[in-house]
Design a protein around this motif. Structure first.
Motif, mmCIF file in Angstrom:
data_model
loop_
_atom_site.group_PDB
_atom_site.id
_atom_site.type_symbol
_atom_site.label_atom_id
_atom_site.label_comp_id
_atom_site.label_asym_id
_atom_site.label_seq_id
_atom_site.Cartn_x
_atom_site.Cartn_y
_atom_site.Cartn_z
ATOM 1 N N GLY A 187 73.530 26.630 -53.346
ATOM 2 C CA GLY A 187 74.219 27.641 -52.547
ATOM 3 C C GLY A 187 75.631 27.827 -53.044
ATOM 4 O O GLY A 187 76.061 27.120 -53.944
ATOM 5 N N PRO A 188 76.367 28.776 -52.476
ATOM 6 C CA PRO A 188 75.935 29.663 -51.399
ATOM 7 C C PRO A 188 75.114 30.839 -51.922
ATOM 8 O O PRO A 188 75.127 31.126 -53.110
ATOM 9 C CB PRO A 188 77.263 30.159 -50.818
ATOM 10 N N ALA A 189 74.424 31.471 -51.002
ATOM 11 C CA ALA A 189 73.604 32.630 -51.348
ATOM 12 C C ALA A 189 73.815 33.704 -50.289
ATOM 13 O O ALA A 189 74.199 33.384 -49.160
ATOM 14 C CB ALA A 189 72.131 32.233 -51.420
ATOM 15 N N PRO A 190 73.577 34.972 -50.612
ATOM 16 C CA PRO A 190 73.700 36.011 -49.592
ATOM 17 C C PRO A 190 72.604 35.857 -48.540
ATOM 18 O O PRO A 190 71.431 36.044 -48.835
ATOM 19 C CB PRO A 190 73.530 37.309 -50.388
ATOM 20 N N LEU A 191 72.979 35.464 -47.346
ATOM 21 C CA LEU A 191 72.033 35.284 -46.248
ATOM 22 C C LEU A 191 72.439 36.260 -45.140
ATOM 23 O O LEU A 191 73.302 35.959 -44.313
ATOM 24 C CB LEU A 191 72.058 33.839 -45.756
ATOM 25 N N VAL A 192 71.838 37.434 -45.165
ATOM 26 C CA VAL A 192 72.278 38.508 -44.274
ATOM 27 C C VAL A 192 71.124 39.029 -43.437
ATOM 28 O O VAL A 192 69.950 38.908 -43.804
ATOM 29 C CB VAL A 192 72.907 39.675 -45.074
ATOM 30 N N LYS A 193 71.486 39.619 -42.317
ATOM 31 C CA LYS A 193 70.508 40.252 -41.443
ATOM 32 C C LYS A 193 70.238 41.669 -41.942
ATOM 33 O O LYS A 193 70.862 42.138 -42.899
ATOM 34 C CB LYS A 193 71.044 40.266 -40.008
ATOM 35 N N THR A 194 69.322 42.373 -41.287
ATOM 36 C CA THR A 194 68.957 43.711 -41.760
ATOM 37 C C THR A 194 70.117 44.694 -41.686
ATOM 38 O O THR A 194 70.137 45.689 -42.415
ATOM 39 C CB THR A 194 67.776 44.278 -40.949
ATOM 40 N N ASP A 195 71.097 44.413 -40.824
ATOM 41 C CA ASP A 195 72.242 45.317 -40.738
ATOM 42 C C ASP A 195 73.327 44.971 -41.757
ATOM 43 O O ASP A 195 74.387 45.603 -41.770
ATOM 44 C CB ASP A 195 72.834 45.309 -39.323
ATOM 45 N N GLY A 196 73.056 43.982 -42.620
ATOM 46 C CA GLY A 196 73.994 43.631 -43.677
ATOM 47 C C GLY A 196 75.036 42.603 -43.290
ATOM 48 O O GLY A 196 75.836 42.177 -44.133
ATOM 49 N N THR A 197 75.054 42.166 -42.035
ATOM 50 C CA THR A 197 76.028 41.161 -41.616
ATOM 51 C C THR A 197 75.462 39.755 -41.799
ATOM 52 O O THR A 197 74.254 39.569 -41.957
ATOM 53 C CB THR A 197 76.432 41.371 -40.140
ATOM 54 N N SER A 198 76.337 38.776 -41.753
ATOM 55 C CA SER A 198 75.960 37.408 -42.058
ATOM 56 C C SER A 198 75.034 36.792 -41.007
ATOM 57 O O SER A 198 75.331 36.808 -39.806
ATOM 58 C CB SER A 198 77.222 36.546 -42.170
ATOM 59 N N ALA A 199 73.927 36.216 -41.476
ATOM 60 C CA ALA A 199 73.064 35.442 -40.587
ATOM 61 C C ALA A 199 73.663 34.078 -40.302
ATOM 62 O O ALA A 199 73.342 33.446 -39.291
ATOM 63 C CB ALA A 199 71.681 35.283 -41.221
ATOM 64 N N VAL A 200 74.548 33.623 -41.186
ATOM 65 C CA VAL A 200 75.143 32.300 -41.037
ATOM 66 C C VAL A 200 76.111 32.260 -39.858
ATOM 67 O O VAL A 200 76.232 31.241 -39.171
ATOM 68 C CB VAL A 200 75.852 31.881 -42.342
ATOM 69 N N VAL A 201 76.799 33.374 -39.602
ATOM 70 C CA VAL A 201 77.706 33.433 -38.456
ATOM 71 C C VAL A 201 76.963 33.085 -37.172
ATOM 72 O O VAL A 201 77.444 32.312 -36.337
ATOM 73 C CB VAL A 201 78.363 34.825 -38.333
#
Length: 343
Positions: free
Chosen positions: A288-302
């Motif tokens: 890592g790190p890797a882009p881990l985003v939701k469908t709306d483009g915001t961070s899933a990690v948050v």
């Protein structure tokens, strides 16, 4: 501005520097509030990584955007942000083959890095290393966003099924946060394993998970008793000690999965690879790190960090920037599971 500067292996200086880096269309300026100490920072500090080839120092930070270049990706002046890889260029070989975490080096993302009172961060249509953070997330806890991203990537590589038993070797920040995330993803039992009595005692006090002391001669027997002698479904190897990979193979059940999250710097003496075939083990790496985003483009990690906020705060030890030497010493000795320096 104040800067914690690594002048040579083992030598940190707190400097007042006037060389303010020039903002470009592709960068934003972040006033740093807090920055965590990563294992890669310790490798630079101890001389295990070449200081001359690094353009930055410190990459696990939070703060406030004070200036923007072209304002791409929704980052605006006044936003509270934390470091985290959000997306790559989408065109290079790595991006096209599902390896966006290899798109660019952090040498191109940060200048001079999070151990300085302010830093430039690349933020454009081709690469973004910042996530906006919600008002409910304090700056200290937000500084763990980047390692939480790495840990989330490890947890995804584990590919667990509901109820799986997981063993995590190495309870530094990556191992421990991976264990915490795996619990939220449906693991039935998560066991920690470490040989540092100081760290084991710290984790037992937090109550986050059961811990096995691998310095005990009967540690393997203890794990077998906890898993009805079948072994664990998934092993996460996060120690950085090559020999522990052999231990991981001993503890995995037939058909088990091993996720290697360690940065090794040595070799395994008398390594026996036969269990890979005999037990049909799957061994995968997780860088890592890797882009881990939701469908709306915001961070899933948050979202993960917000859900685990109180538990994450149990493993963070905060130091004033004037105490940077002590922070590095405690991170190296294990006296701090996660050392965070604040400005």
């Amino acid at each position: 501005m104040r800067s914690i500067t690594l002048t040579a292996p083992g030598h940190l200086e707190i400097k007042q520097i006037d060389d303010r880096k020039q903002l470009t269309d592709n960068t934003v300026r972040v006033k740093v509030t807090a920055c965590g100490i990563c294992g890669s920072d310790l490798a630079l500090y101890t001389g295990h990584r070449d200081l001359s080839s690094e353009h930055y120092f410190g990459h696990e930070f939070s703060g406030t955007v004070t200036e923007v270049g072209n304002g791409a990706n929704g980052i605006k002046e006044g936003m509270r942000v934390a470091s985290e890889l959000i997306h790559g260029c989408g065109r290079c070989w790595f991006c096209r083959n599902g390896l966006q975490n290899y798109c660019k080096s952090l040498n191109y993302a940060l200048l001079p890095g999070g151990f300085t009172e302010e830093t430039l961060v690349t933020n454009n249509d081709e690469y973004s290393f910042l996530s906006p953070i919600p008002d409910e997330l304090d700056d200290i806890t937000a500084s763990i966003m980047e390692p939480a991203n790495c840990a989330y990537y490890v947890a995804l590589k584990a590919n667990i099924k509901p109820g799986d038993t997981v063993l995590v070797f190495g309870l530094g920040a990556i191992g421990l946060v991976s264990a915490m995330i795996l619990k939220t993803m449906g693991a039935g039992k998560v066991i920690g394993a470490d040989r540092s009595k100081l760290r084991i005692e710290q984790i037992r006090q937090t109550g986050l998970l059961d811990v096995i002391d691998t310095s005990n001669d009967n540690w393997l027997q203890q794990i077998q008793e906890m898993t009805a002698k079948e072994g664990v479904d998934v092993v996460v190897e996060a120690t950085g000690a090559p020999q522990v990979l052999s231990d991981a193979m001993k503890t995995a059940r037939t058909g088990g999965r091993i996720v290697v999250a360690s940065v090794y710097s040595g070799f395994i003496s008398k390594f026996e690879p036969l269990p890979i075939m005999r037990k049909e083990l799957t061994i995968v790496g997780a860088k890592g790190p890797a882009p881990l985003v939701k469908t709306d483009g915001t961070s899933a990690v948050v979202d993960k960090v917000m859900k685990m906020k109180e538990d994450l705060q149990k493993i963070i030890k905060v130091y004033d920037y004037k105490d940077a030497l002590q922070a590095f010493a405690d991170a190296r000795s294990g006296a701090a599971i996660k050392a965070v320096i604040k400005f």
